[in-house]
Design a protein around this motif. Structure first.
Motif, PDB file in Angstrom:
ATOM      1  N   GLY A  63       0.837  -1.197   0.000  1.00  0.00           N
ATOM      2  CA  GLY A  63       0.000   0.000   0.000  1.00  0.00           C
ATOM      3  C   GLY A  63       0.866   1.238   0.000  1.00  0.00           C
ATOM      4  N   ARG A  64       0.351   2.297   0.592  1.00  0.00           N
ATOM      5  CA  ARG A  64       1.088   3.548   0.667  1.00  0.00           C
ATOM      6  C   ARG A  64       1.073   4.038   2.107  1.00  0.00           C
ATOM      7  N   GLU A  65       2.146   4.712   2.478  1.00  0.00           N
ATOM      8  CA  GLU A  65       2.198   5.349   3.777  1.00  0.00           C
ATOM      9  C   GLU A  65       1.337   6.606   3.724  1.00  0.00           C
ATOM     10  N   THR A  66       0.354   6.692   4.593  1.00  0.00           N
ATOM     11  CA  THR A  66      -0.648   7.747   4.467  1.00  0.00           C
ATOM     12  C   THR A  66      -0.079   9.134   4.735  1.00  0.00           C
ATOM     13  N   ALA A  67       0.969   9.228   5.544  1.00  0.00           N
ATOM     14  CA  ALA A  67       1.515  10.546   5.872  1.00  0.00           C
ATOM     15  C   ALA A  67       2.325  11.130   4.725  1.00  0.00           C
ATOM     16  N   LYS A  82      -8.968  -4.714   8.805  1.00  0.00           N
ATOM     17  CA  LYS A  82      -7.882  -5.674   9.044  1.00  0.00           C
ATOM     18  C   LYS A  82      -7.962  -6.866   8.100  1.00  0.00           C
ATOM     19  N   SER A  83      -9.174  -7.357   7.800  1.00  0.00           N
ATOM     20  CA  SER A  83      -9.308  -8.498   6.889  1.00  0.00           C
ATOM     21  C   SER A  83      -8.878  -8.131   5.474  1.00  0.00           C
ATOM     22  N   MET A  84      -9.203  -6.917   5.045  1.00  0.00           N
ATOM     23  CA  MET A  84      -8.784  -6.461   3.726  1.00  0.00           C
ATOM     24  C   MET A  84      -7.263  -6.419   3.630  1.00  0.00           C
ATOM     25  N   PHE A  85      -6.614  -5.954   4.709  1.00  0.00           N
ATOM     26  CA  PHE A  85      -5.155  -5.931   4.708  1.00  0.00           C
ATOM     27  C   PHE A  85      -4.587  -7.342   4.608  1.00  0.00           C
ATOM     28  N   LEU A 103       1.902   4.631   9.374  1.00  0.00           N
ATOM     29  CA  LEU A 103       0.515   4.380   8.984  1.00  0.00           C
ATOM     30  C   LEU A 103       0.471   3.953   7.524  1.00  0.00           C
ATOM     31  N   VAL A 104      -0.231   2.851   7.259  1.00  0.00           N
ATOM     32  CA  VAL A 104      -0.265   2.274   5.910  1.00  0.00           C
ATOM     33  C   VAL A 104      -1.713   2.034   5.505  1.00  0.00           C
ATOM     34  N   HIS A 105      -2.030   2.373   4.269  1.00  0.00           N
ATOM     35  CA  HIS A 105      -3.330   2.075   3.674  1.00  0.00           C
ATOM     36  C   HIS A 105      -3.100   1.121   2.512  1.00  0.00           C
ATOM     37  N   PRO A 106      -3.652  -0.111   2.542  1.00  0.00           N
ATOM     38  CA  PRO A 106      -3.451  -1.062   1.438  1.00  0.00           C
ATOM     39  C   PRO A 106      -3.989  -0.512   0.119  1.00  0.00           C
ATOM     40  N   ILE A 107      -3.316  -0.884  -0.956  1.00  0.00           N
ATOM     41  CA  ILE A 107      -3.746  -0.510  -2.304  1.00  0.00           C
ATOM     42  C   ILE A 107      -4.263  -1.756  -3.004  1.00  0.00           C
ATOM     43  N   VAL A 108      -5.482  -1.708  -3.497  1.00  0.00           N
ATOM     44  CA  VAL A 108      -6.116  -2.841  -4.157  1.00  0.00           C
ATOM     45  C   VAL A 108      -6.592  -2.402  -5.535  1.00  0.00           C
ATOM     46  N   SER A 109      -6.366  -3.237  -6.527  1.00  0.00           N
ATOM     47  CA  SER A 109      -6.799  -2.904  -7.884  1.00  0.00           C
ATOM     48  C   SER A 109      -8.316  -3.042  -8.010  1.00  0.00           C
ATOM     49  N   GLU A 139      -8.727   6.132  10.558  1.00  0.00           N
ATOM     50  CA  GLU A 139      -9.737   5.990   9.516  1.00  0.00           C
ATOM     51  C   GLU A 139      -9.848   4.526   9.095  1.00  0.00           C
ATOM     52  N   ARG A 140     -10.975   4.180   8.553  1.00  0.00           N
ATOM     53  CA  ARG A 140     -11.209   2.816   8.097  1.00  0.00           C
ATOM     54  C   ARG A 140     -10.212   2.462   6.993  1.00  0.00           C
ATOM     55  N   GLY A 141      -9.534   1.345   7.161  1.00  0.00           N
ATOM     56  CA  GLY A 141      -8.552   0.899   6.183  1.00  0.00           C
ATOM     57  C   GLY A 141      -7.130   1.292   6.501  1.00  0.00           C
ATOM     58  N   VAL A 142      -6.919   2.190   7.452  1.00  0.00           N
ATOM     59  CA  VAL A 142      -5.579   2.652   7.806  1.00  0.00           C
ATOM     60  C   VAL A 142      -5.110   1.907   9.049  1.00  0.00           C
ATOM     61  N   GLY A 143      -3.929   1.298   8.970  1.00  0.00           N
ATOM     62  CA  GLY A 143      -3.377   0.549  10.085  1.00  0.00           C
ATOM     63  C   GLY A 143      -2.010   1.079  10.468  1.00  0.00           C
ATOM     64  N   LEU A 144      -1.717   1.011  11.757  1.00  0.00           N
ATOM     65  CA  LEU A 144      -0.411   1.411  12.265  1.00  0.00           C
ATOM     66  C   LEU A 144       0.513   0.202  12.254  1.00  0.00           C
ATOM     67  N   PHE A 145       1.543   0.258  11.432  1.00  0.00           N
ATOM     68  CA  PHE A 145       2.563  -0.792  11.385  1.00  0.00           C
ATOM     69  C   PHE A 145       3.585  -0.517  12.482  1.00  0.00           C
ATOM     70  N   ARG A 146       3.724  -1.464  13.397  1.00  0.00           N
ATOM     71  CA  ARG A 146       4.781  -1.414  14.406  1.00  0.00           C
ATOM     72  C   ARG A 146       5.674  -2.625  14.170  1.00  0.00           C
ATOM     73  N   VAL A 147       6.828  -2.405  13.569  1.00  0.00           N
ATOM     74  CA  VAL A 147       7.755  -3.489  13.228  1.00  0.00           C
ATOM     75  C   VAL A 147       8.967  -3.355  14.136  1.00  0.00           C
ATOM     76  N   GLY A 148       9.108  -4.281  15.076  1.00  0.00           N
ATOM     77  CA  GLY A 148      10.170  -4.178  16.047  1.00  0.00           C
ATOM     78  C   GLY A 148      10.027  -2.897  16.848  1.00  0.00           C
ATOM     79  N   ASP A 149      11.143  -2.333  17.270  1.00  0.00           N
ATOM     80  CA  ASP A 149      11.116  -1.071  17.999  1.00  0.00           C
ATOM     81  C   ASP A 149      11.643   0.079  17.163  1.00  0.00           C
ATOM     82  N   LYS A 150      11.775  -0.105  15.845  1.00  0.00           N
ATOM     83  CA  LYS A 150      12.350   0.915  14.992  1.00  0.00           C
ATOM     84  C   LYS A 150      11.368   1.506  13.999  1.00  0.00           C
ATOM     85  N   VAL A 151      10.382   0.737  13.567  1.00  0.00           N
ATOM     86  CA  VAL A 151       9.509   1.181  12.481  1.00  0.00           C
ATOM     87  C   VAL A 151       8.091   1.342  13.007  1.00  0.00           C
ATOM     88  N   ARG A 152       7.541   2.502  12.754  1.00  0.00           N
ATOM     89  CA  ARG A 152       6.133   2.762  13.054  1.00  0.00           C
ATOM     90  C   ARG A 152       5.608   3.721  11.992  1.00  0.00           C
TER      91      ARG A 152
END
Length: 554
Positions: A166-170, A203-206, A533-539, A518-531
């Protein structure tokens, strides 16, 4: 980043790089400024001999920090002045060039350059020090603190290898991710993940987007349980396999699958005994709604597993029930059990397991398998949509049996990398035996080449597994902790307390934003370094297959 023009679009193609009401081109009142440049000043202060000597003779760390801060502040002021001087010099040069081109245009001395093209391009400099051609509030920070001040924009390393998710919303930049990419990047040591969010948060869409993109990346997907049947169409679209058990379609949970090439006879026998014993324990626990077999019953199940592996007993639940009720149950010597306790264990196990053979759960797991599973299929979906959602016992039994079958696929070690998705994570966490099995699978990811993802709803529901000091709750918390990649969708305020316990470094900004995502936007927390906001992209082609919310809005 000097000289790099930035265009930021949202999911509807709307430009977010500048407020559309600020600047317009002459004669083009509908054309906003579309892009610009950002220059980040890099400051490395030059410390004089006097400053160095003061640092060496400082009596306390606080005194040394004060000396260093003054030197850095002086260097920042010097750098800001240099950038400002260069900006004004460049503006004067551009003004002279425009005056030569346009003659005595009264607007030629404007600091803002003007263009005759359809879009105006702002070519000023936005410096972090606030000394630029556009009025930006002055603020100084370090790169170490930037992620704390603006966690969505300065999240750290987000350019993982993998398919586009997807894309980072910020920032609008593409977000790529593969379940194994955080480990390759050195961000985590685990490939396991967890997705949590309220119903309808996206979450299911992601997860579906992640699954189909990972297939294109060479991964294989297994959906542990599909209670709504919404993954079946996805499996059909990617050429996968959907499996529905029951009504005479049998899957044998005691089937151990193919023997790995790196195991000798002795280790293969031990592995088979262990897996069949765990499978039987899980079935008994599910049939008893979470009550574990007693130590005496477990010893009898272990003995049955041993005889199944040695060929003395057919490896099916039906054969086990018949053996418990026959000569085997009356004569089998089990260390630590006298004849009386052995007879009691046989009767209690018969009453429990006979529900699968002659009771209301027959027709699914008591016989040899009649359904063939293709381990090389890009996606395997175990469809449990035919089970009544209120029939918790049946659903728990199905989850336990299918968990054992998935382990038999993983332990074959066929060289394929698989992602296991538990669509209903609470069903796994409610059974102590399944918690142990999932925990083992998470710890065996390197050996079994699998990444385990669990989908949960409200974290406040963790209360149903006991208080924080109970053994079951500690196991559940351990599973969530081992999931180093956490994708958090909208949560209710009541769940923030549990989320803060799970993520001790949760910032105030995140606590404020998570209930308002917002609906569809999730906070990615990967380890302690990456945080981020990501919105999946679907065709447009995939959206009708992945979307299951059409009936949610009436």
């Amino acid at each position: 980043m000097a000289g790099k023009e930035l265009d930021v679009l949202d999911e509807h193609g709307k430009d977010l790089s500048m407020d559309t009401g600020d600047f317009y081109d002459d004669g083009h009142t509908d054309d906003p400024i579309r892009s610009g440049m950002i220059v980040a000043q890099s400051v490395l202060p030059e410390l004089s001999e006097r400053t160095l000597s003061r640092l060496e003779t400082a009596k306390t760390p606080q005194e040394a920090a004060t000396v260093a801060s003054k030197a850095i502040a002086k260097a920042c002021r010097k750098e800001r002045k240099r950038i400002l001087d260069e900006a004004h010099a460049e503006a004067r040069r551009q003004s002279k060039r425009r005056k030569r081109r346009r003659g005595d245009d009264p607007k030629a001395n404007d600091l803002l350059p003007r263009s005759t093209g359809p879009f105006v391009r702002l070519r000023g400099i936005l410096s972090f020090g606030g000394a630029g051609l556009v009025d930006v509030p002055a603020h100084s920070t370090s790169t170490y603190r930037a992620g704390v001040l603006t966690p969505w924009l300065a999240s750290g390393l987000t350019m993982f290898e993998g398919p586009l998710i997807g894309r980072e919303t910020a920032s609008g930049t593409p977000f790529r991710f593969d379940a194994w990419s955080p480990v390759r990047a050195g961000v985590t040591t685990s490939v396991n993940g967890m997705v949590v969010g309220m119903m309808g948060s996206g979450k299911s869409m992601f997860l579906k987007t992640l699954a189909i993109r990972e297939i294109s990346y060479g991964r294989h997907i297994i959906i542990m349980s599909d209670p709504k049947g919404e993954w079946v169409s996805v499996a059909d679209a990617v050429g996968g396999q959907s499996v529905q058990v029951g009504h005479g379609n049998y899957l044998n949970p005691l089937d151990v699958g193919s023997r790995p090439s790196d195991l000798d006879d002795e280790h293969w026998l031990m592995d088979c005994r262990s897996r069949r014993s765990v499978a039987l324990s899980g079935l008994v626990s599910s049939l008893r709604e979470g009550v574990m077999p007693t130590s005496a019953e477990q010893s009898l199940l272990d003995a049955a597993s041993e005889d199944m592996c040695s060929g003395l007993m057919n490896p099916t639940v039906t054969a086990l029930v018949e053996a418990l009720d026959g000569e085997w149950g009356r004569t089998r010597d089990v260390r630590g059990l006298n004849p009386t306790s052995r007879d009691q264990c046989c009767r209690s196990l018969i009453l429990t397991l006979d529900k699968l053979v002659h009771g209301f759960l027959q027709g699914a797991f008591e016989c040899e398998s009649t359904i063939g599973i293709d381990p090389s299929s890009p996606m395997i979906v175990f469809d449990t949509s035919g089970i009544d959602g209120n029939d918790t016992v049946r659903r728990s039994v199905y989850t336990a049996a299918l968990s054992a079958l998935i382990d038999s696929i993983l332990t074959a070690k066929d060289g394929l990398y698989r992602i296991i998705i538990a669509e209903e994570g609470w069903e796994v966490l409610s059974n102590p035996m399944l918690v142990d099995a999932w925990d083992k699978r998470m710890r065996m990811t390197g050996d079994w080449a699998c990444s385990n993802w669990m989908l949960l709803h409200e974290l406040a529901d963790l209360e149903k597994f006991g208080d924080a000091n109970s053994a079951q709750r500690k196991k559940v918390d351990g599973i969530l902790t081992l999931s180093e990649t956490k994708v958090i969708y909208r949560q209710s305020p009541s769940s923030l307390e549990y989320l803060a316990q799970l993520l001790p470094d949760l910032t105030d900004d995140e606590k404020y934003a998570i209930p308002r995502l917002e609906r569809g936007v999730g906070l990615f927390r990967v380890g302690d370094k990456v945080r981020t906001l990501v919105h999946p992209i679907v065709s447009k082609t995939a959206y009708p297959v992945l979307n299951t919310d059409s009936g949610r809005f009436g």
